[in-house]
Design a protein around this motif. Structure first.
Motif, PDB file in Angstrom:
ATOM      1  N   ASP A   1      39.780 -61.644  44.870  1.00  0.00           N
ATOM      2  CA  ASP A   1      40.834 -60.634  45.078  1.00  0.00           C
ATOM      3  C   ASP A   1      40.746 -59.535  44.034  1.00  0.00           C
ATOM      4  O   ASP A   1      40.922 -58.347  44.353  1.00  0.00           O
ATOM      5  CB  ASP A   1      42.204 -61.307  45.026  1.00  0.00           C
ATOM      6  CG  ASP A   1      42.474 -62.209  46.225  1.00  0.00           C
ATOM      7  OD1 ASP A   1      41.765 -62.066  47.244  1.00  0.00           O
ATOM      8  OD2 ASP A   1      43.386 -63.060  46.128  1.00  0.00           O
ATOM      9  N   LEU A   2      40.484 -59.910  42.777  1.00  0.00           N
ATOM     10  CA  LEU A   2      40.392 -58.906  41.726  1.00  0.00           C
ATOM     11  C   LEU A   2      39.198 -57.980  41.961  1.00  0.00           C
ATOM     12  O   LEU A   2      39.314 -56.757  41.800  1.00  0.00           O
ATOM     13  CB  LEU A   2      40.270 -59.582  40.361  1.00  0.00           C
ATOM     14  CG  LEU A   2      40.018 -58.642  39.179  1.00  0.00           C
ATOM     15  CD1 LEU A   2      41.179 -57.667  38.991  1.00  0.00           C
ATOM     16  CD2 LEU A   2      39.786 -59.417  37.883  1.00  0.00           C
ATOM     17  N   LEU A   3      38.068 -58.532  42.331  1.00  0.00           N
ATOM     18  CA  LEU A   3      36.893 -57.700  42.571  1.00  0.00           C
ATOM     19  C   LEU A   3      37.126 -56.736  43.731  1.00  0.00           C
ATOM     20  O   LEU A   3      36.704 -55.575  43.679  1.00  0.00           O
ATOM     21  CB  LEU A   3      35.678 -58.582  42.844  1.00  0.00           C
ATOM     22  CG  LEU A   3      35.169 -59.379  41.639  1.00  0.00           C
ATOM     23  CD1 LEU A   3      34.169 -60.446  42.076  1.00  0.00           C
ATOM     24  CD2 LEU A   3      34.546 -58.463  40.592  1.00  0.00           C
ATOM     25  N   ASP A   4      37.814 -57.202  44.757  1.00  0.00           N
ATOM     26  CA  ASP A   4      38.156 -56.306  45.863  1.00  0.00           C
ATOM     27  C   ASP A   4      39.086 -55.194  45.386  1.00  0.00           C
ATOM     28  O   ASP A   4      38.918 -54.026  45.762  1.00  0.00           O
ATOM     29  CB  ASP A   4      38.821 -57.089  46.993  1.00  0.00           C
ATOM     30  CG  ASP A   4      37.854 -58.020  47.709  1.00  0.00           C
ATOM     31  OD1 ASP A   4      36.628 -57.867  47.539  1.00  0.00           O
ATOM     32  OD2 ASP A   4      38.334 -58.919  48.437  1.00  0.00           O
ATOM     33  N   ALA A   5      40.058 -55.555  44.563  1.00  0.00           N
ATOM     34  CA  ALA A   5      40.992 -54.546  44.040  1.00  0.00           C
ATOM     35  C   ALA A   5      40.272 -53.555  43.144  1.00  0.00           C
ATOM     36  O   ALA A   5      40.574 -52.352  43.155  1.00  0.00           O
ATOM     37  CB  ALA A   5      42.128 -55.238  43.275  1.00  0.00           C
ATOM     38  N   LEU A   6      39.307 -54.027  42.361  1.00  0.00           N
ATOM     39  CA  LEU A   6      38.520 -53.139  41.509  1.00  0.00           C
ATOM     40  C   LEU A   6      37.742 -52.139  42.360  1.00  0.00           C
ATOM     41  O   LEU A   6      37.695 -50.943  42.038  1.00  0.00           O
ATOM     42  CB  LEU A   6      37.573 -53.970  40.641  1.00  0.00           C
ATOM     43  CG  LEU A   6      36.579 -53.206  39.759  1.00  0.00           C
ATOM     44  CD1 LEU A   6      37.309 -52.326  38.755  1.00  0.00           C
ATOM     45  CD2 LEU A   6      35.652 -54.184  39.042  1.00  0.00           C
ATOM     46  N   GLY A   7      37.153 -52.601  43.427  1.00  0.00           N
ATOM     47  CA  GLY A   7      36.431 -51.695  44.307  1.00  0.00           C
ATOM     48  C   GLY A   7      37.337 -50.667  44.952  1.00  0.00           C
ATOM     49  O   GLY A   7      36.985 -49.482  45.053  1.00  0.00           O
ATOM     50  N   ASP A   8      38.515 -51.105  45.381  1.00  0.00           N
ATOM     51  CA  ASP A   8      39.459 -50.184  46.020  1.00  0.00           C
ATOM     52  C   ASP A   8      39.999 -49.144  45.044  1.00  0.00           C
ATOM     53  O   ASP A   8      40.332 -48.028  45.438  1.00  0.00           O
ATOM     54  CB  ASP A   8      40.633 -50.964  46.613  1.00  0.00           C
ATOM     55  CG  ASP A   8      40.225 -51.832  47.791  1.00  0.00           C
ATOM     56  OD1 ASP A   8      39.156 -51.573  48.387  1.00  0.00           O
ATOM     57  OD2 ASP A   8      40.981 -52.783  48.108  1.00  0.00           O
ATOM     58  N   ALA A   9      40.081 -49.497  43.752  1.00  0.00           N
ATOM     59  CA  ALA A   9      40.709 -48.623  42.763  1.00  0.00           C
ATOM     60  C   ALA A   9      39.769 -47.571  42.204  1.00  0.00           C
ATOM     61  O   ALA A   9      40.237 -46.612  41.574  1.00  0.00           O
ATOM     62  CB  ALA A   9      41.258 -49.464  41.605  1.00  0.00           C
ATOM     63  N   THR A  10      38.468 -47.708  42.422  1.00  0.00           N
ATOM     64  CA  THR A  10      37.518 -46.855  41.713  1.00  0.00           C
ATOM     65  C   THR A  10      36.750 -45.933  42.660  1.00  0.00           C
ATOM     66  O   THR A  10      36.415 -46.290  43.786  1.00  0.00           O
ATOM     67  CB  THR A  10      36.501 -47.713  40.930  1.00  0.00           C
ATOM     68  OG1 THR A  10      35.981 -48.745  41.784  1.00  0.00           O
ATOM     69  CG2 THR A  10      37.160 -48.359  39.730  1.00  0.00           C
ATOM     70  N   SER A  11      36.472 -44.746  42.154  1.00  0.00           N
ATOM     71  CA  SER A  11      35.711 -43.740  42.891  1.00  0.00           C
ATOM     72  C   SER A  11      34.218 -44.051  42.830  1.00  0.00           C
ATOM     73  O   SER A  11      33.773 -44.896  42.041  1.00  0.00           O
ATOM     74  CB  SER A  11      35.968 -42.358  42.296  1.00  0.00           C
ATOM     75  OG  SER A  11      35.421 -42.288  40.982  1.00  0.00           O
ATOM     76  N   GLU A  12      33.444 -43.335  43.634  1.00  0.00           N
ATOM     77  CA  GLU A  12      32.000 -43.506  43.587  1.00  0.00           C
ATOM     78  C   GLU A  12      31.449 -43.090  42.217  1.00  0.00           C
ATOM     79  O   GLU A  12      30.486 -43.675  41.728  1.00  0.00           O
ATOM     80  CB  GLU A  12      31.339 -42.697  44.697  1.00  0.00           C
ATOM     81  CG  GLU A  12      31.641 -43.229  46.094  1.00  0.00           C
ATOM     82  CD  GLU A  12      31.287 -44.705  46.245  1.00  0.00           C
ATOM     83  OE1 GLU A  12      30.165 -45.084  45.842  1.00  0.00           O
ATOM     84  OE2 GLU A  12      32.134 -45.471  46.756  1.00  0.00           O
ATOM     85  N   ARG A  13      32.054 -42.099  41.602  1.00  0.00           N
ATOM     86  CA  ARG A  13      31.609 -41.683  40.273  1.00  0.00           C
ATOM     87  C   ARG A  13      31.803 -42.803  39.256  1.00  0.00           C
ATOM     88  O   ARG A  13      30.919 -43.063  38.430  1.00  0.00           O
ATOM     89  CB  ARG A  13      32.372 -40.432  39.828  1.00  0.00           C
ATOM     90  CG  ARG A  13      31.971 -39.933  38.447  1.00  0.00           C
ATOM     91  CD  ARG A  13      32.775 -38.722  38.021  1.00  0.00           C
ATOM     92  NE  ARG A  13      32.425 -38.305  36.672  1.00  0.00           N
ATOM     93  CZ  ARG A  13      33.048 -37.354  35.995  1.00  0.00           C
ATOM     94  NH1 ARG A  13      34.063 -36.693  36.558  1.00  0.00           N
ATOM     95  NH2 ARG A  13      32.678 -37.040  34.765  1.00  0.00           N
ATOM     96  N   THR A  14      32.944 -43.470  39.319  1.00  0.00           N
ATOM     97  CA  THR A  14      33.196 -44.579  38.410  1.00  0.00           C
ATOM     98  C   THR A  14      32.249 -45.732  38.698  1.00  0.00           C
ATOM     99  O   THR A  14      31.653 -46.320  37.778  1.00  0.00           O
ATOM    100  CB  THR A  14      34.655 -45.038  38.518  1.00  0.00           C
ATOM    101  OG1 THR A  14      35.519 -43.964  38.122  1.00  0.00           O
ATOM    102  CG2 THR A  14      34.927 -46.249  37.637  1.00  0.00           C
ATOM    103  N   LYS A  15      32.093 -46.074  39.961  1.00  0.00           N
ATOM    104  CA  LYS A  15      31.201 -47.181  40.316  1.00  0.00           C
ATOM    105  C   LYS A  15      29.768 -46.927  39.833  1.00  0.00           C
ATOM    106  O   LYS A  15      29.058 -47.855  39.436  1.00  0.00           O
ATOM    107  CB  LYS A  15      31.196 -47.386  41.832  1.00  0.00           C
ATOM    108  CG  LYS A  15      32.485 -47.979  42.402  1.00  0.00           C
ATOM    109  CD  LYS A  15      32.350 -48.186  43.898  1.00  0.00           C
ATOM    110  CE  LYS A  15      33.533 -48.910  44.502  1.00  0.00           C
ATOM    111  NZ  LYS A  15      34.752 -48.091  44.517  1.00  0.00           N
ATOM    112  N   ALA A  16      29.335 -45.666  39.851  1.00  0.00           N
ATOM    113  CA  ALA A  16      27.954 -45.344  39.491  1.00  0.00           C
ATOM    114  C   ALA A  16      27.666 -45.583  38.013  1.00  0.00           C
ATOM    115  O   ALA A  16      26.497 -45.730  37.634  1.00  0.00           O
ATOM    116  CB  ALA A  16      27.655 -43.894  39.855  1.00  0.00           C
ATOM    117  N   GLN A  17      28.697 -45.624  37.168  1.00  0.00           N
ATOM    118  CA  GLN A  17      28.437 -45.790  35.737  1.00  0.00           C
ATOM    119  C   GLN A  17      29.040 -47.060  35.140  1.00  0.00           C
ATOM    120  O   GLN A  17      28.834 -47.361  33.969  1.00  0.00           O
ATOM    121  CB  GLN A  17      28.940 -44.566  34.963  1.00  0.00           C
ATOM    122  CG  GLN A  17      30.391 -44.198  35.168  1.00  0.00           C
ATOM    123  CD  GLN A  17      31.333 -44.924  34.230  1.00  0.00           C
ATOM    124  OE1 GLN A  17      31.437 -44.596  33.070  1.00  0.00           O
ATOM    125  NE2 GLN A  17      32.031 -45.935  34.754  1.00  0.00           N
TER     126      GLN A  17
END
Length: 364
Positions: free
Chosen positions: A270-286
């Motif tokens: 659940d936390l990992l799903d929430a982390l993905g939902d909360a972050t932009s592609e720019r954040t995910k890239a770094q």
């Protein structure tokens, strides 16, 4: 090398801090940084002490367990860091920077800092900040260009700040953190890094220009409610990630500590799903993460039984844990080795499934 800051604009530290007594070494109180901190609580009683480290009312008195959180809220210590040195690390950072504070206003039930400070650990602010930043400038200059990438960083030497504190809270008390971020902003071969469990949006104004890495500690929300006492709620931490990236920070996350309990993997999913939902592609890239499973301590276990026994129901689980004697002779417990290898593999597989964009820097 440091940058000017606007003290009056700093976030109000309440409800974390309502300082009524300041314990101060004379030299610390007389310094510009000491005067700045004392001015924030003009009505507080100032008590002169010979040393910031051993204060009978605070350290080593087992009766303070009953006042664990109250001491954190009402007491503040001003001291001078006597030994200004940088230590090698190599896991999360290349080096551990000299401390600009010690102790914390938060009260995470698994925190190791109280093990070294007796029965309470209010914040101690070290006021010789100019000496500390000058040391860091010299140390970074001696390193030269980083010769090759490592798990700390591909190009820069990384210096961990706040080893025994939380920089986000420290920044509400003094300009020490702002001065550190300003120092690393100007270093061509080094960056700062700090872990935090508190969202202080005043940090968004400090213009780190990519030279400071903020590592937000995350765990499942229900577990955090039990263990991460007086910290920012998990939803607030998740909501801050994109904003810190936009403000010029490199943002990583710490999955720490990972606590094995009933349903723990489902909670992490659940936390990992929430982390993905909360972050932009720019954040995910770094973004990258560190995975650190719980290590607990017998002495801290006994302390917690005096003020927060519910936490020990998940932290102290002899059927799952094995003992290890630390270098300082204290008895630590960690998940049994063979079982832990399985736990690590399960969580890494879950990260790959739910958040494949999140690079795992290391896991143990």
């Amino acid at each position: 090398m440091t940058s000017p800051t606007t003290t009056n604009a700093r976030r109000d530290p309440q409800p974390l801090l309502d300082v009524t007594r300041i314990y101060a070494e004379p030299d610390a109180l007389a310094s510009p940084r000491g005067r700045q901190v004392a001015a924030r609580w003009p009505d507080a009683e100032v008590v002169e002490v010979a040393s910031h480290w051993r204060i009978p009312e605070l350290h080593g008195d087992e009766h303070n367990v009953r006042r664990w959180v109250r001491i954190k809220r009402e007491a503040l210590v001003l001291g001078v860091l006597k030994t200004v040195r940088t230590r090698p690390n190599g896991r999360s950072a290349d080096f551990i920077a000299p401390s600009t504070s010690n102790g914390c206003a938060m009260a995470c039930a698994y925190c190791y800092v109280p093990r070294h400070k007796g029965y309470s650990n209010p914040i101690t602010v070290f006021t010789n900040i100019d000496q500390i930043t000058a040391h860091l400038v010299r140390h970074a200059a001696k390193q030269g260009t980083k010769p090759e990438p490592n798990q700390c960083d591909p190009t820069d030497w990384v210096y961990d700040l706040g080893e025994n504190s939380d920089c986000s809270v420290d920044a509400m008390i003094s300009d020490n953190v702002a001065d550190l971020i300003g120092t690393f902003r100007d270093l061509p071969n080094a960056k700062a890094s700090f872990a935090t469990k508190y969202v202080n949006r005043d940090l968004l104004d400090l213009d780190p220009q990519g030279r400071t890495r903020a590592r937000f500690s995350l765990m499942p929300a229900d577990t955090a409610k039990l263990l991460d006492i007086r910290t920012s709620p998990m939803a607030e931490r998740l909501a801050a990630l994109d904003d810190f990236v936009e403000a010029g920070y490199e943002v990583h996350v710490n999955f720490s500590p990972v606590v094995v309990e009933d349903g723990w993997l489902a909670r992490w999913a659940d936390l990992l799903d929430a982390l993905g939902d909360a972050t932009s592609e720019r954040t995910k890239a770094q973004v990258a993460c560190e995975v650190i499973f719980l290590t607990h301590n017998e002495q801290l276990h006994q302390v917690n039984l005096g003020w927060h026994p519910q936490a020990e129901e998940v932290l102290w689980q002899p059927r799952l844990q094995e003992t290890k004697r630390s270098q300082n002779g204290q008895l630590n417990v960690r998940y049994a080795w063979r079982a832990k290898q399985g736990y690590v593999e399960q969580l890494l597989a879950l990260i790959e499934e739910r958040a494949p964009w999140c690079t795992v820097r290391y896991a143990f």
